[in-house]
Design a protein around this motif. Structure first.
Motif, mmCIF file in Angstrom:
data_model
loop_
_atom_site.group_PDB
_atom_site.id
_atom_site.type_symbol
_atom_site.label_atom_id
_atom_site.label_comp_id
_atom_site.label_asym_id
_atom_site.label_seq_id
_atom_site.Cartn_x
_atom_site.Cartn_y
_atom_site.Cartn_z
ATOM 1 N N THR A 372 26.732 19.698 18.644
ATOM 2 C CA THR A 372 25.825 19.681 19.795
ATOM 3 C C THR A 372 26.557 19.901 21.111
ATOM 4 O O THR A 372 25.957 20.355 22.085
ATOM 5 C CB THR A 372 25.059 18.348 19.873
ATOM 6 O OG1 THR A 372 26.001 17.265 19.882
ATOM 7 C CG2 THR A 372 24.124 18.192 18.688
ATOM 8 N N ARG A 373 27.850 19.620 21.157
ATOM 9 C CA ARG A 373 28.617 19.778 22.403
ATOM 10 C C ARG A 373 29.070 21.212 22.633
ATOM 11 O O ARG A 373 29.726 21.504 23.623
ATOM 12 C CB ARG A 373 29.845 18.865 22.365
ATOM 13 C CG ARG A 373 29.536 17.385 22.461
ATOM 14 C CD ARG A 373 29.408 16.915 23.875
ATOM 15 N NE ARG A 373 30.620 17.141 24.653
ATOM 16 C CZ ARG A 373 30.694 16.988 25.971
ATOM 17 N NH1 ARG A 373 29.610 16.646 26.651
ATOM 18 N NH2 ARG A 373 31.819 17.212 26.613
ATOM 19 N N SER A 374 28.745 22.115 21.703
ATOM 20 C CA SER A 374 29.216 23.492 21.824
ATOM 21 C C SER A 374 28.071 24.464 21.623
ATOM 22 O O SER A 374 27.067 24.142 20.977
ATOM 23 C CB SER A 374 30.307 23.755 20.776
ATOM 24 O OG SER A 374 30.610 25.142 20.688
ATOM 25 N N GLY A 375 28.230 25.676 22.140
ATOM 26 C CA GLY A 375 27.311 26.754 21.832
ATOM 27 C C GLY A 375 27.733 27.469 20.564
ATOM 28 O O GLY A 375 28.745 27.125 19.937
ATOM 29 N N HIS A 376 26.962 28.488 20.187
ATOM 30 C CA HIS A 376 27.297 29.250 18.984
ATOM 31 C C HIS A 376 28.539 30.114 19.190
ATOM 32 O O HIS A 376 29.221 30.463 18.236
ATOM 33 C CB HIS A 376 26.114 30.144 18.588
ATOM 34 C CG HIS A 376 24.964 29.372 18.005
ATOM 35 N ND1 HIS A 376 23.954 28.855 18.785
ATOM 36 C CD2 HIS A 376 24.671 29.022 16.735
ATOM 37 C CE1 HIS A 376 23.085 28.217 18.025
ATOM 38 N NE2 HIS A 376 23.497 28.302 16.770
ATOM 39 N N VAL A 377 28.817 30.481 20.434
ATOM 40 C CA VAL A 377 30.019 31.253 20.764
ATOM 41 C C VAL A 377 31.004 30.297 21.420
ATOM 42 O O VAL A 377 30.658 29.596 22.367
ATOM 43 C CB VAL A 377 29.681 32.415 21.718
ATOM 44 C CG1 VAL A 377 30.938 33.143 22.153
ATOM 45 C CG2 VAL A 377 28.710 33.376 21.051
ATOM 46 N N LEU A 378 32.212 30.261 20.895
ATOM 47 C CA LEU A 378 33.152 29.284 21.418
ATOM 48 C C LEU A 378 34.578 29.811 21.372
ATOM 49 O O LEU A 378 34.919 30.716 20.598
ATOM 50 C CB LEU A 378 33.054 27.966 20.659
ATOM 51 C CG LEU A 378 33.460 27.921 19.181
ATOM 52 C CD1 LEU A 378 33.617 26.462 18.759
ATOM 53 C CD2 LEU A 378 32.442 28.583 18.274
ATOM 54 N N LEU A 379 35.398 29.231 22.227
ATOM 55 C CA LEU A 379 36.819 29.545 22.252
ATOM 56 C C LEU A 379 37.493 29.036 20.977
ATOM 57 O O LEU A 379 37.039 28.049 20.385
ATOM 58 C CB LEU A 379 37.470 28.874 23.466
ATOM 59 C CG LEU A 379 37.107 29.414 24.841
ATOM 60 C CD1 LEU A 379 37.443 28.376 25.910
ATOM 61 C CD2 LEU A 379 37.839 30.713 25.128
ATOM 62 N N GLY A 380 38.588 29.701 20.592
ATOM 63 C CA GLY A 380 39.398 29.174 19.510
ATOM 64 C C GLY A 380 39.982 27.832 19.901
ATOM 65 O O GLY A 380 40.107 27.518 21.096
ATOM 66 N N PRO A 381 40.381 26.998 18.915
ATOM 67 C CA PRO A 381 40.897 25.654 19.234
ATOM 68 C C PRO A 381 42.065 25.663 20.226
ATOM 69 O O PRO A 381 42.093 24.851 21.156
ATOM 70 C CB PRO A 381 41.330 25.119 17.862
ATOM 71 C CG PRO A 381 40.461 25.843 16.888
ATOM 72 C CD PRO A 381 40.267 27.210 17.462
ATOM 73 N N ALA A 382 43.016 26.580 20.063
ATOM 74 C CA ALA A 382 44.161 26.620 20.981
ATOM 75 C C ALA A 382 43.697 26.948 22.397
ATOM 76 O O ALA A 382 44.097 26.287 23.372
ATOM 77 C CB ALA A 382 45.181 27.655 20.494
#
Length: 517
Positions: A372-382
């Protein structure tokens, strides 16, 4: 064209006469780019006033860069054949939609940036009793759907459903919609929680006022079976991420240029934390908070805050690696030599900006079922951890500076005085015939909107304290408040200052090109 494509391209009026572009989404980009609300962003503060120096970003240059980065992300995602089925399932990712939303996302920012937003929200709620106060994102949607007159029916810009949906970083109102409201989820979406210490006031961030609920419903209709009511569309998620990237990089670039972001304190903070990771991890939160000015302490507080807030992605090894990369590239790369305007200094800034932008954009991914804290498009973990550290540096060494606070307190007093002066003018029956025409139009518009809401769903006009407007007089009071807020929010920094000078009798000139009445 399939049913979904037709729904995405749908406009409220159905008319597209006068557009030069054949694509409805390109036409939307053109409508935003030619709007006077877009042009005024050149005179609106990003963090501190650019004062015509050309060295600092303003809201216009920021919006252009968000659109640029957003388009690059969208083109990269849509060109990957492996992602095509996922993007289709989620409702689409068109670069033109993202581009238009990136240009439009900050239209509603008032004079003096986020400081102005906070002041107008406080005045809207406490002085005028507006149930959803003021929010820059919601004001942007209000402009493109209601108060801009550039569309074919002179009500908003009549943008397509997809572009309006892509502007909705926080697709909910402050208090009531959707039902159940996302702030009540066990893990609320980013921005949906109530501000700390302000229980009962509704979400801290939201993209829709109750007056634009019908526009949100129509814009979200093509995605109803694909997304939860509180989830961003893929295109909104791309625009939101592009906004984060632009903030993380370009604000640091700005403050290096003018000598505010200095090598020594940033080097001490990051270096001390890296050298004392285990030692700092053993200190309790109270001690860290009490001595947050000591090098390394604030960064340790950030690490703990990320664990509490974003356990779905935070990782200590990735956090350490992010701090090391930021120290190497920001501290030992960009900040090691003061900016002096030389070719060498300009090239250093360009390398920093382009290098980080490419790294962050190429680290993007798409997930079907995000937390829920993120959208479907997200940055890589690093990259996600790196953005958190870059934003920390900006906040710790720029936003929390006492000299910036001094400057902003004066701006807050200016905006407060301006709102009070306009309210007094609006309620002066002897001057009713000489009100600014734009202000009169905004009052009439808001009266019509609030009267309709009162007749159909009075609950939308009940504020956090549970009070509804009383009769026609109550509706008029709400309308006056919204009109004054709309009017002030549409000014540039210099227009706000010049208008207050005139209203306060400090200006000897009866006419000024700084504002149009």
């Amino acid at each position: 064209m399939g049913d979904h494509a037709e729904q995405r391209a749908a406009r409220r009026s159905g008319s597209a006469a006068g557009d030069l572009a054949a694509s409805p989404f390109r036409a939307d980009r053109d409508r935003v780019a030619t709007s006077p609300f877009f042009a005024r962003l050149g005179g609106v503060t990003q963090v501190v006033s650019a004062s015509g120096s050309g060295l600092l970003h303003n809201r216009l240059t920021h919006s252009l860069k968000v659109a640029q980065v957003g388009r690059a992300i969208a083109e990269q995602l849509s060109a990957d054949p492996r992602l095509a089925p996922v993007l289709d399932e989620l409702g689409g990712c068109d670069p033109d939609v993202v581009d238009a939303a990136g240009l439009a996302h900050d239209l509603g920012h008032p004079p003096f940036g986020h400081l102005g937003e906070q002041v107008l929200d406080r005045l809207a709620r406490h002085r005028f009793g507006l149930p959803d106060g003021f929010e820059g994102n919601a004001q942007s949607l209000r402009i493109v759907t209601t108060t801009d007159t550039g569309g074919p029916s002179a009500v908003g810009l009549d943008l397509t459903a997809a572009v309006r949906a892509a502007m909705l970083k926080y697709p909910w109102t402050r208090l009531t919609h959707p039902d159940p409201h996302p702030r009540h989820l066990d893990s609320p979406p980013r921005g949906a929680s109530e501000p700390p210490g302000e229980r009962g006031t509704g979400s801290a961030k939201f993209s829709v006022y109750v007056t634009e609920l019908d526009d949100m419903a129509q814009a979200r209709e093509p995605f109803a079976a694909r997304l939860e009511s509180w989830q961003q569309t893929v295109e909104a998620s791309v625009m939101d991420t592009a906004d984060d990237i632009a903030y993380a990089i370009h604000d640091l670039e700005d403050f290096h240029r003018i000598g505010v972001l200095q090598h020594a304190p940033v080097a001490a903070e990051l270096g001390r934390w890296l050298s004392g990771v285990l030692e700092l991890a053993e200190l309790d939160d109270g001690l860290l908070a009490a001595h947050a000015r000591r090098p390394g302490y604030s960064l340790e507080l950030l690490r703990r805050r990320l664990h509490r807030r974003d356990a779905w992605i935070v990782d200590d090894e990735a956090f350490v690696a992010a701090v090391r990369r930021v120290r190497n590239e920001l501290v030992d790369g960009l900040l090691v030599a003061p900016f002096d305007g030389s070719v060498e200094a300009e090239q250093a800034v360009a390398r920093f900006s382009s290098g980080w932008t490419v790294r962050l954009v190429t680290g993007m991914g798409v997930v079907l079922d995000p937390p829920t804290r993120s959208g479907h498009v997200l940055l890589g973990p690093a990259q996600w951890h790196e953005v958190q550290v870059l934003k920390f540096v900006h906040r710790r060494f720029v936003l929390l500076r006492p000299d910036l606070a001094l400057h902003q307190r004066g701006q807050a007093r200016l905006l407060t005085s301006l709102v009070e002066a306009l309210e007094q003018w609006l309620t002066d029956r002897y001057e009713a015939d000489r009100l600014p025409r734009r202000l009169q139009d905004l009052v009439e518009l808001a009266e019509h909107e609030y009267a309709e809401l009162a007749a159909t769903d009075m609950s939308t006009l009940v504020g956090a304290v549970g009070e509804a407007p009383e009769g026609e007089a109550g509706i008029r009071e709400l309308a006056r408040g919204r009109a004054v807020i709309d009017f002030v929010a549409s000014l540039t920094d210099s227009q706000a200052a010049t208008l207050l000078d005139a209203l306060s009798g400090r200006s000897a000139q009866p006419w000024s090109d700084a504002f149009v009445l």
